[in-house]
Design an enzyme around this catalytic site. Structure first.
Site, PDB file in Angstrom:
ATOM      1  N   ARG A 139      10.338  47.175  14.460  1.00 21.23           N
ATOM      2  CA  ARG A 139       9.539  47.751  14.938  1.00 21.23           C
ATOM      3  C   ARG A 139       9.508  49.040  13.042  1.00 21.23           C
ATOM      4  O   ARG A 139       8.247  49.402  12.835  1.00 21.23           O
ATOM      5  CB  ARG A 139       9.245  48.448  16.025  1.00 21.23           C
ATOM      6  CG  ARG A 139       7.698  47.340  16.238  1.00 21.23           C
ATOM      7  CD  ARG A 139       7.148  47.547  17.883  1.00 21.23           C
ATOM      8  NE  ARG A 139       8.185  48.149  19.011  1.00 21.23           N
ATOM      9  CZ  ARG A 139       8.782  47.246  19.786  1.00 21.23           C
ATOM     10  NH1 ARG A 139       8.279  46.019  19.711  1.00 21.23           N
ATOM     11  NH2 ARG A 139       9.639  47.479  21.029  1.00 21.23           N
ATOM     12  N   PHE A 155      -0.546  37.379  16.863  1.00 19.30           N
ATOM     13  CA  PHE A 155      -0.072  38.149  18.089  1.00 19.30           C
ATOM     14  C   PHE A 155       0.309  39.723  18.767  1.00 19.30           C
ATOM     15  O   PHE A 155       1.810  39.877  18.853  1.00 19.30           O
ATOM     16  CB  PHE A 155       1.014  37.731  18.748  1.00 19.30           C
ATOM     17  CG  PHE A 155       1.151  35.577  18.042  1.00 19.30           C
ATOM     18  CD1 PHE A 155       0.345  34.958  18.307  1.00 19.30           C
ATOM     19  CD2 PHE A 155       1.635  35.340  16.467  1.00 19.30           C
ATOM     20  CE1 PHE A 155       0.416  33.937  18.184  1.00 19.30           C
ATOM     21  CE2 PHE A 155       1.165  34.352  16.483  1.00 19.30           C
ATOM     22  CZ  PHE A 155       0.592  33.251  16.875  1.00 19.30           C
ATOM     23  N   ASP A 177      -4.777  39.488  18.445  1.00 25.09           N
ATOM     24  CA  ASP A 177      -4.588  38.667  19.715  1.00 25.09           C
ATOM     25  C   ASP A 177      -5.389  38.473  20.605  1.00 25.09           C
ATOM     26  O   ASP A 177      -6.506  38.993  20.388  1.00 25.09           O
ATOM     27  CB  ASP A 177      -4.099  40.443  20.824  1.00 25.09           C
ATOM     28  CG  ASP A 177      -2.675  39.007  21.817  1.00 25.09           C
ATOM     29  OD1 ASP A 177      -1.213  39.538  21.068  1.00 25.09           O
ATOM     30  OD2 ASP A 177      -2.884  39.279  22.920  1.00 25.09           O
ATOM     31  N   SER A 178      -5.061  37.232  21.603  1.00 25.21           N
ATOM     32  CA  SER A 178      -6.417  36.600  22.421  1.00 25.21           C
ATOM     33  C   SER A 178      -6.813  37.204  23.640  1.00 25.21           C
ATOM     34  O   SER A 178      -6.823  36.781  23.994  1.00 25.21           O
ATOM     35  CB  SER A 178      -5.283  34.820  22.535  1.00 25.21           C
ATOM     36  OG  SER A 178      -4.406  35.291  22.573  1.00 25.21           O
ATOM     37  N   ASP A 228       4.851  38.049  15.214  1.00 23.74           N
ATOM     38  CA  ASP A 228       5.919  37.659  16.163  1.00 23.74           C
ATOM     39  C   ASP A 228       4.530  36.851  17.449  1.00 23.74           C
ATOM     40  O   ASP A 228       4.401  37.196  18.241  1.00 23.74           O
ATOM     41  CB  ASP A 228       5.814  39.268  16.900  1.00 23.74           C
ATOM     42  CG  ASP A 228       6.742  39.456  17.979  1.00 23.74           C
ATOM     43  OD1 ASP A 228       7.386  38.688  18.437  1.00 23.74           O
ATOM     44  OD2 ASP A 228       6.454  40.386  18.923  1.00 23.74           O
ATOM     45  N   CYS A 268      11.085  33.786  19.395  1.00 18.30           N
ATOM     46  CA  CYS A 268      11.644  33.568  20.002  1.00 18.30           C
ATOM     47  C   CYS A 268      11.849  32.711  21.394  1.00 18.30           C
ATOM     48  O   CYS A 268      12.488  32.631  22.834  1.00 18.30           O
ATOM     49  CB  CYS A 268      11.197  35.252  21.001  1.00 18.30           C
ATOM     50  SG  CYS A 268       9.674  34.139  22.167  1.00 18.30           S
TER      51      CYS A 268
END
Length: 324
Positions: A139, A155, A177-178, A228, A268
């Site tokens: 970040r 995301f 984002d959802s 991400d 990830c």
């Protein structure tokens, strides 16, 4: 294996972070990183004077009191919250366990300061242990790259990358984002930082894949894109399906980058190794018709060490890519 065993292992893990300067530098820090700290099935993250503990295996489950006691002793934490609710516990026949195991809930909402940006942390219902500490250094890199650029954060969760981009002087930051609750938390995080220009931030609740296809049709371009995504491949058995998802999302991103633009792309997924991930991203660039080069390989910070005997601990991998 007795109480003293856990005191030694916890003390050693905390001492390593302290010697590296991690405990003094940030409010948020991973204290115990499972196998890499000699404590398989144990994760502990510190957020100020609060520690969030996660036990994912039968062994540490039987030594909960000893582990909590050792953490309080080593850190002086005012409180410890247990978030042993990950799906992997079911593989060992364990039920979810959550709640305060030392001290009481704080009077005010929990927050940390990360590289000059204040962020809320929800240890009770947030993802993982309440926050993604593993992306702290990445970040900060986003902040260093964002100046004067139009940034797209996909995301975005609670906006960690977005706020660092704003702090770095981004011209505009669009975050997608959802999850409506995650976006609400992100807006609250922005409000906690009055020094950041909220007029430069846009939050959108949408499916990232669909949104990027729409941007493509609209001819939009961005100078920096952050990908991400959540874990597409929890195990090697899901690798093939996950590879298609990673290919799709990176292909869309390459098509949206302006010349000279940066892509920060991550996986990830434990079932996707670094070599495979790089091949996927390279294939996406070829299909998008973009010439690109890797400027840096990205990983979790030093509070998420990787034991040489446990390379599987390197779950987070990322690439900083620049296109022509």
């Amino acid at each position: 294996i007795d109480d003293a065993f856990f005191r030694r292992r916890v003390d050693a893990a905390v001492a390593r972070r302290r010697a590296f300067g991690l405990l003094a530098a940030q409010d948020g820090c991973r204290l115990i990183h499972g196998e890499s700290d000699g404590l398989p099935g144990v994760i502990a993250d510190r957020y100020g004077d609060t520690v969030c503990l996660q036990l994912t295996a039968t062994g540490p489950e039987k030594w909960r009191k000893a582990i909590v006691s050792a953490l309080v002793r080593a850190t002086g934490a005012a409180r410890v919250y247990e978030r042993s609710d990950s799906d992997v516990r079911a593989l060992e026949g364990l039920s979810p366990v959550t709640g305060w195991v030392h001290g009481e809930a704080p009077d005010a909402p929990l927050s940390i300061e990360e590289n000059g940006v204040r962020l809320g942390v929800d240890v009770v219902s947030g993802h993982k242990t309440g926050f993604y500490l593993d992306q702290r250094d990445n970040r900060l890199l986003t902040r260093e790259l964002a100046s004067g650029r139009s940034v797209l954060n996909c995301f975005c969760y609670t906006g960690g990358f977005s706020l660092q981009a704003l702090a770095g002087g981004a011209e505009q930051v669009l975050s997608i984002d959802s999850s409506a609750p995650a976006l609400t938390a992100a807006r609250n995080n922005l409000a906690m930082n009055p020094g950041l220009d909220a007029a430069r931030a846009e939050w959108r609740e949408d499916d990232v894949f669909e949104a990027l296809r729409v941007f493509r049709k609209e001819g939009r371009r961005f100078g920096l894109i952050v990908l991400d995504p959540p874990k597409f491949a929890p195990s090697a058995a899901h690798a093939e399906r996950a590879a298609r998802a990673y290919k799709d999302i990176n292909l869309l991103a390459f098509r949206l980058l302006e010349p000279g633009g940066y892509l920060m792309t991550y996986s990830c997924s434990g079932g996707i190794g670094l070599e495979l991930f790089q091949k996927i991203v390279a294939g996406a660039a070829v299909d998008a018709g973009r010439d690109a080069r890797i400027l840096r390989r990205l990983a979790a910070g030093p509070d998420h060490p990787i034991a040489l005997h446990f390379p599987e601990g390197e779950y987070l991998k990322g690439l900083l890519v620049q296109v022509d």
